[in-house]
Design a protein around this motif. Structure first.
Motif, PDB file in Angstrom:
ATOM      1  N   LEU A  33      -3.650   0.432  -6.904  1.00 17.52           N
ATOM      2  CA  LEU A  33      -3.784   0.156  -5.469  1.00 17.52           C
ATOM      3  C   LEU A  33      -5.260   0.164  -5.061  1.00 17.52           C
ATOM      4  O   LEU A  33      -5.736  -0.736  -4.374  1.00 17.52           O
ATOM      5  CB  LEU A  33      -2.991   1.207  -4.669  1.00 17.52           C
ATOM      6  N   PHE A  34      -5.977   1.168  -5.521  1.00 18.61           N
ATOM      7  CA  PHE A  34      -7.394   1.276  -5.129  1.00 18.61           C
ATOM      8  C   PHE A  34      -8.286   0.242  -5.822  1.00 18.61           C
ATOM      9  O   PHE A  34      -9.414   0.019  -5.388  1.00 18.61           O
ATOM     10  CB  PHE A  34      -7.898   2.712  -5.320  1.00 18.61           C
ATOM     11  N   SER A  35      -7.767  -0.420  -6.853  1.00 20.92           N
ATOM     12  CA  SER A  35      -8.568  -1.492  -7.470  1.00 20.92           C
ATOM     13  C   SER A  35      -8.714  -2.666  -6.507  1.00 20.92           C
ATOM     14  O   SER A  35      -9.568  -3.522  -6.686  1.00 20.92           O
ATOM     15  CB  SER A  35      -7.952  -1.938  -8.802  1.00 20.92           C
ATOM     16  N   GLY A  36      -7.869  -2.709  -5.474  1.00 20.61           N
ATOM     17  CA  GLY A  36      -7.980  -3.773  -4.473  1.00 20.61           C
ATOM     18  C   GLY A  36      -8.813  -3.379  -3.261  1.00 20.61           C
ATOM     19  O   GLY A  36      -8.885  -4.120  -2.279  1.00 20.61           O
ATOM     20  N   GLN A  37      -9.428  -2.200  -3.303  1.00 17.80           N
ATOM     21  CA  GLN A  37     -10.198  -1.708  -2.137  1.00 17.80           C
ATOM     22  C   GLN A  37     -11.394  -2.626  -1.845  1.00 17.80           C
ATOM     23  O   GLN A  37     -12.094  -3.057  -2.757  1.00 17.80           O
ATOM     24  CB  GLN A  37     -10.710  -0.294  -2.441  1.00 17.80           C
ATOM     25  N   TRP A  38     -11.611  -2.879  -0.577  1.00 22.44           N
ATOM     26  CA  TRP A  38     -12.724  -3.737  -0.166  1.00 22.44           C
ATOM     27  C   TRP A  38     -14.044  -2.955  -0.190  1.00 22.44           C
ATOM     28  O   TRP A  38     -14.034  -1.721  -0.135  1.00 22.44           O
ATOM     29  CB  TRP A  38     -12.499  -4.277   1.243  1.00 22.44           C
ATOM     30  N   GLU A  39     -15.127  -3.729  -0.164  1.00 26.31           N
ATOM     31  CA  GLU A  39     -16.455  -3.107  -0.162  1.00 26.31           C
ATOM     32  C   GLU A  39     -16.666  -2.197   1.053  1.00 26.31           C
ATOM     33  O   GLU A  39     -17.353  -1.184   0.969  1.00 26.31           O
ATOM     34  CB  GLU A  39     -17.508  -4.215  -0.151  1.00 26.31           C
ATOM     35  N   ASN A  40     -16.032  -2.551   2.175  1.00 23.78           N
ATOM     36  CA  ASN A  40     -16.198  -1.718   3.387  1.00 23.78           C
ATOM     37  C   ASN A  40     -15.290  -0.473   3.371  1.00 23.78           C
ATOM     38  O   ASN A  40     -15.278   0.286   4.334  1.00 23.78           O
ATOM     39  CB  ASN A  40     -15.950  -2.543   4.661  1.00 23.78           C
ATOM     40  N   GLY A  41     -14.526  -0.287   2.288  1.00 21.58           N
ATOM     41  CA  GLY A  41     -13.694   0.914   2.161  1.00 21.58           C
ATOM     42  C   GLY A  41     -12.227   0.692   2.460  1.00 21.58           C
ATOM     43  O   GLY A  41     -11.383   1.531   2.121  1.00 21.58           O
ATOM     44  N   MET A  42     -11.891  -0.431   3.097  1.00 24.35           N
ATOM     45  CA  MET A  42     -10.497  -0.666   3.499  1.00 24.35           C
ATOM     46  C   MET A  42      -9.608  -0.897   2.266  1.00 24.35           C
ATOM     47  O   MET A  42      -9.981  -1.654   1.367  1.00 24.35           O
ATOM     48  CB  MET A  42     -10.469  -1.903   4.410  1.00 24.35           C
ATOM     49  N   VAL A  43      -8.464  -0.239   2.241  1.00 23.82           N
ATOM     50  CA  VAL A  43      -7.474  -0.496   1.178  1.00 23.82           C
ATOM     51  C   VAL A  43      -6.396  -1.388   1.794  1.00 23.82           C
ATOM     52  O   VAL A  43      -5.707  -0.977   2.725  1.00 23.82           O
ATOM     53  CB  VAL A  43      -6.856   0.816   0.643  1.00 23.82           C
TER      54      VAL A  43
ATOM     55  N   SER B 242      -5.884 -10.449  -1.147  1.00 23.59           N
ATOM     56  CA  SER B 242      -5.155  -9.406  -0.421  1.00 23.59           C
ATOM     57  C   SER B 242      -4.972  -9.798   1.031  1.00 23.59           C
ATOM     58  O   SER B 242      -5.545 -10.782   1.502  1.00 23.59           O
ATOM     59  CB  SER B 242      -5.919  -8.072  -0.488  1.00 23.59           C
ATOM     60  N   SER B 243      -4.216  -8.951   1.752  1.00 23.29           N
ATOM     61  CA  SER B 243      -4.151  -9.077   3.204  1.00 23.29           C
ATOM     62  C   SER B 243      -5.463  -8.551   3.780  1.00 23.29           C
ATOM     63  O   SER B 243      -6.338  -8.098   3.026  1.00 23.29           O
ATOM     64  CB  SER B 243      -2.957  -8.293   3.739  1.00 23.29           C
ATOM     65  N   GLY B 244      -5.594  -8.572   5.113  1.00 22.88           N
ATOM     66  CA  GLY B 244      -6.863  -8.153   5.727  1.00 22.88           C
ATOM     67  C   GLY B 244      -6.738  -6.911   6.593  1.00 22.88           C
ATOM     68  O   GLY B 244      -7.648  -6.600   7.363  1.00 22.88           O
ATOM     69  N   ILE B 245      -5.595  -6.222   6.478  1.00 24.28           N
ATOM     70  CA  ILE B 245      -5.362  -4.994   7.244  1.00 24.28           C
ATOM     71  C   ILE B 245      -4.916  -3.905   6.274  1.00 24.28           C
ATOM     72  O   ILE B 245      -4.603  -4.199   5.121  1.00 24.28           O
ATOM     73  CB  ILE B 245      -4.269  -5.197   8.322  1.00 24.28           C
ATOM     74  N   SER B 246      -4.858  -2.659   6.754  1.00 20.99           N
ATOM     75  CA  SER B 246      -4.456  -1.568   5.870  1.00 20.99           C
ATOM     76  C   SER B 246      -3.031  -1.108   6.200  1.00 20.99           C
ATOM     77  O   SER B 246      -2.269  -1.856   6.829  1.00 20.99           O
ATOM     78  CB  SER B 246      -5.460  -0.422   5.981  1.00 20.99           C
ATOM     79  N   GLN B 247      -2.686   0.085   5.778  1.00 25.77           N
ATOM     80  CA  GLN B 247      -1.350   0.650   6.050  1.00 25.77           C
ATOM     81  C   GLN B 247      -1.480   2.161   6.170  1.00 25.77           C
ATOM     82  O   GLN B 247      -2.568   2.702   5.892  1.00 25.77           O
ATOM     83  CB  GLN B 247      -0.372   0.255   4.929  1.00 25.77           C
TER      84      GLN B 247
ATOM     85  N   ASN C 262       0.807  -1.217   0.000  1.00 29.71           N
ATOM     86  CA  ASN C 262       0.000   0.000   0.000  1.00 29.71           C
ATOM     87  C   ASN C 262       0.849   1.280   0.000  1.00 29.71           C
ATOM     88  O   ASN C 262       0.899   2.014  -0.988  1.00 29.71           O
ATOM     89  CB  ASN C 262      -0.932  -0.099   1.212  1.00 29.71           C
ATOM     90  N   TRP C 263       1.543   1.553   1.113  1.00 29.31           N
ATOM     91  CA  TRP C 263       2.221   2.862   1.144  1.00 29.31           C
ATOM     92  C   TRP C 263       3.472   2.884   0.277  1.00 29.31           C
ATOM     93  O   TRP C 263       3.867   3.938  -0.212  1.00 29.31           O
ATOM     94  CB  TRP C 263       2.404   3.406   2.553  1.00 29.31           C
ATOM     95  N   ASP C 264       4.068   1.715   0.022  1.00 33.30           N
ATOM     96  CA  ASP C 264       5.193   1.672  -0.924  1.00 33.30           C
ATOM     97  C   ASP C 264       4.751   2.206  -2.293  1.00 33.30           C
ATOM     98  O   ASP C 264       5.495   2.931  -2.967  1.00 33.30           O
ATOM     99  CB  ASP C 264       5.699   0.235  -1.110  1.00 33.30           C
ATOM    100  N   SER C 265       3.551   1.808  -2.715  1.00 36.97           N
ATOM    101  CA  SER C 265       3.051   2.228  -4.022  1.00 36.97           C
ATOM    102  C   SER C 265       2.833   3.728  -4.087  1.00 36.97           C
ATOM    103  O   SER C 265       3.078   4.355  -5.114  1.00 36.97           O
ATOM    104  CB  SER C 265       1.728   1.525  -4.330  1.00 36.97           C
ATOM    105  N   VAL C 266       2.350   4.273  -2.984  1.00 36.04           N
ATOM    106  CA  VAL C 266       2.093   5.713  -2.983  1.00 36.04           C
ATOM    107  C   VAL C 266       3.422   6.471  -3.084  1.00 36.04           C
ATOM    108  O   VAL C 266       3.534   7.450  -3.826  1.00 36.04           O
ATOM    109  CB  VAL C 266       1.274   6.109  -1.739  1.00 36.04           C
ATOM    110  N   PHE C 267       4.444   5.985  -2.382  1.00 39.53           N
ATOM    111  CA  PHE C 267       5.772   6.608  -2.539  1.00 39.53           C
ATOM    112  C   PHE C 267       6.292   6.405  -3.960  1.00 39.53           C
ATOM    113  O   PHE C 267       6.889   7.315  -4.549  1.00 39.53           O
ATOM    114  CB  PHE C 267       6.772   6.042  -1.526  1.00 39.53           C
ATOM    115  N   ALA C 268       6.073   5.222  -4.522  1.00 44.88           N
ATOM    116  CA  ALA C 268       6.518   4.960  -5.896  1.00 44.88           C
ATOM    117  C   ALA C 268       5.933   6.005  -6.843  1.00 44.88           C
ATOM    118  O   ALA C 268       6.608   6.476  -7.765  1.00 44.88           O
ATOM    119  CB  ALA C 268       6.098   3.559  -6.330  1.00 44.88           C
ATOM    120  N   ALA C 269       4.684   6.372  -6.578  1.00 44.73           N
ATOM    121  CA  ALA C 269       4.009   7.317  -7.480  1.00 44.73           C
ATOM    122  C   ALA C 269       4.769   8.643  -7.584  1.00 44.73           C
ATOM    123  O   ALA C 269       4.916   9.180  -8.680  1.00 44.73           O
ATOM    124  CB  ALA C 269       2.575   7.547  -7.014  1.00 44.73           C
ATOM    125  N   ILE C 270       5.300   9.154  -6.451  1.00 48.21           N
ATOM    126  CA  ILE C 270       6.019  10.436  -6.590  1.00 48.21           C
ATOM    127  C   ILE C 270       7.351  10.257  -7.307  1.00 48.21           C
ATOM    128  O   ILE C 270       7.857  11.183  -7.915  1.00 48.21           O
ATOM    129  CB  ILE C 270       6.235  11.235  -5.271  1.00 48.21           C
TER     130      ILE C 270
END
Ligand code: 2M8
Length: 409
Positions: free
Chosen positions: A59-69, A96-101, A34-42
């Motif tokens: 990254l957001f294509s993996g977002q769960w129905e409850n909103g969790m990325v 995916s994993s079951g927690i966020s970052q 998750n956060w590695d990708s966001v850093f990659a973007a810059i």
């Protein structure tokens, strides 16, 4: 030197590109984090703005129905990493994993848009997904405005000493035999101990067996810890999301409410005795008493707390390269062991941005220069020894290459 490093950094991003997303580094981490990708973007934004946006969209294509990325998205199975999708049993649209970052996406979307406003339509498309991810945190991880995690991996600071006491109270019963892969890629002394891994896996099993039910976990998990990484990055990202909302003509009332809640909640993390922001174990009510690099994200969150300047100066004096992930004066400090001491360049980006915005421009400049020197001299390691900048952990690392291109070079 700088130009050669620039070329190398772009090559690392290209090598770690799996088509629409990057892996943190080949072998050790073969999935999208998750956060590695966001850093990659810059990092991509320096030479390919379209690719930068794609990274966050994937990254957001993996977002769960409850909103969790999720914190890891398993686009394709790779046996070089453990635990994989069969252990995590995530319930989203992609394994995916079951927690966020740490939720830094809204901040970086805003930064990308500032660099090139013509990408506004893509920000508009992402906006509802960003809202949903913040709403997930505010619904399930909000303890009077302080943001909690249910697993150390969620903070990204996997084995920092903040978890030691909470972990000591957990008996990791029922964990199946397992075989770690991380220590086949990196020497054992630079990775978490077996003791930590037993407990990481215990918590993964607890979550997976519940189908990652947040209401259930809120009641039963022994690991519910309010953390500065999450509280400060979410507070900051919510301010950025609010700025995006205004730009896009979206309502801000819900965002205003969240910001107010977290401004109050952040004060729960203030440890008067240790004179720092640290973690609070929600079950025991105890502060962890560790000055970590996450403690210095207060300015990034818009909390202009001068009390942290003395801590910052003391630690900068104590090490050649800073900010170490754990205070060198803390008994649990280990300068080579992952989040128990080493310097993480990408966290320094956030700390320096906060310092500069709070008006502490000389400290921000010193930190930026020291980080640039550390990378220029030692390459694109996952993390660095604060005593001499020696590279440690994985090599050819995406986020180190990205922050070099975007900020440190
Ligand atoms: C590290 O964490 C992973 C688990 O998520 C691991 O050790 O297997 C952390 O440094 C984390 O912050 C980072 O996002 C991840 C990938 O670089 O590696």
């Amino acid at each position: 030197m700088t130009e050669a490093r620039d070329t190398e950094a772009r090559a690392i991003l290209a090598q770690n590109d799996r088509g629409g997303y990057t892996v943190p580094t080949h072998g050790l981490y073969p999935y999208q984090w998750n956060w590695d990708s966001v850093f990659a973007a810059i990092g991509f934004a320096e030479h390919d703005m379209d690719r930068a946006w794609t990274e966050i969209e994937t990254l957001f294509s993996g977002q769960w129905e409850n909103g969790m990325v999720p914190h890891i998205i398993f686009h394709q199975v790779d046996p070089s990493y453990f635990p994989g999708p069969d252990i995590w049993r995530g319930t989203g649209p992609i394994p995916s994993s079951g927690i966020s970052q740490p939720p830094i996406a809204a901040t970086f979307v805003r930064w990308l848009l500032d660099l090139d406003p013509t990408y506004e339509p893509r920000a508009r498309t992402l906006f509802p997904a960003l809202m949903a991810s913040h709403r997930w945190f505010m619904t399930w991880r909000n303890e009077d405005g302080a943001i909690v995690v249910t697993h150390p991996w969620e903070t990204g600071r996997d084995n920092c000493p903040d978890w030691d006491d909470t972990f000591a109270a957990i008996e990791p019963e029922g964990v199946d035999e397992y075989y770690r892969r991380d220590t086949t890629h990196v020497v054992e002394d630079e990775r978490p101990r077996r003791w930590d891994y037993d407990r990481y896996l215990y918590l993964v099993k607890l979550g997976a067996d519940s189908g990652w039910s947040e209401p259930y976990l809120r009641e039963v998990t022994p690991f519910r810890v309010a953390d500065p990484t999450m509280t400060f990055t979410l507070l900051r990202a919510t301010r950025d999301l609010r700025a995006l909302a205004i730009r896009l003509g979206e309502p801000t009332a819900e965002l205003d409410q969240w910001i107010g809640d977290m401004e109050r909640g952040a004060q729960r993390l203030w440890n008067e005795e240790a004179q720092t922001y640290d973690c609070v174990d929600i079950r025991s009510g105890k502060h962890t008493g560790v000055v970590s690099n996450a403690s210095f994200l207060c300015w990034f969150a818009g909390i202009n707390d001068d009390r942290m300047l003395a801590q910052f100066d003391r630690i900068a004096e104590a090490t050649t390269y800073f900010v170490p992930s754990t205070d060198p004066a803390h008994p649990a400090y280990e300068p080579k062991r992952y989040w128990r001491g080493p310097v993480w360049a990408m966290l320094n980006v956030l700390i320096a941005a906060g310092l500069a915005e709070a008006g502490h421009s000389e400290r921000a400049r010193n930190l930026t220069e020291a980080t640039g020197r550390m990378i220029a001299e030692n390459g694109f390691a996952e993390y660095f020894d604060p005593r001499d900048g020696a590279p440690a952990g994985g090599r050819n690392f995406t986020w180190t290459a990205a922050v070099w291109l975007a900020w440190a070079s």
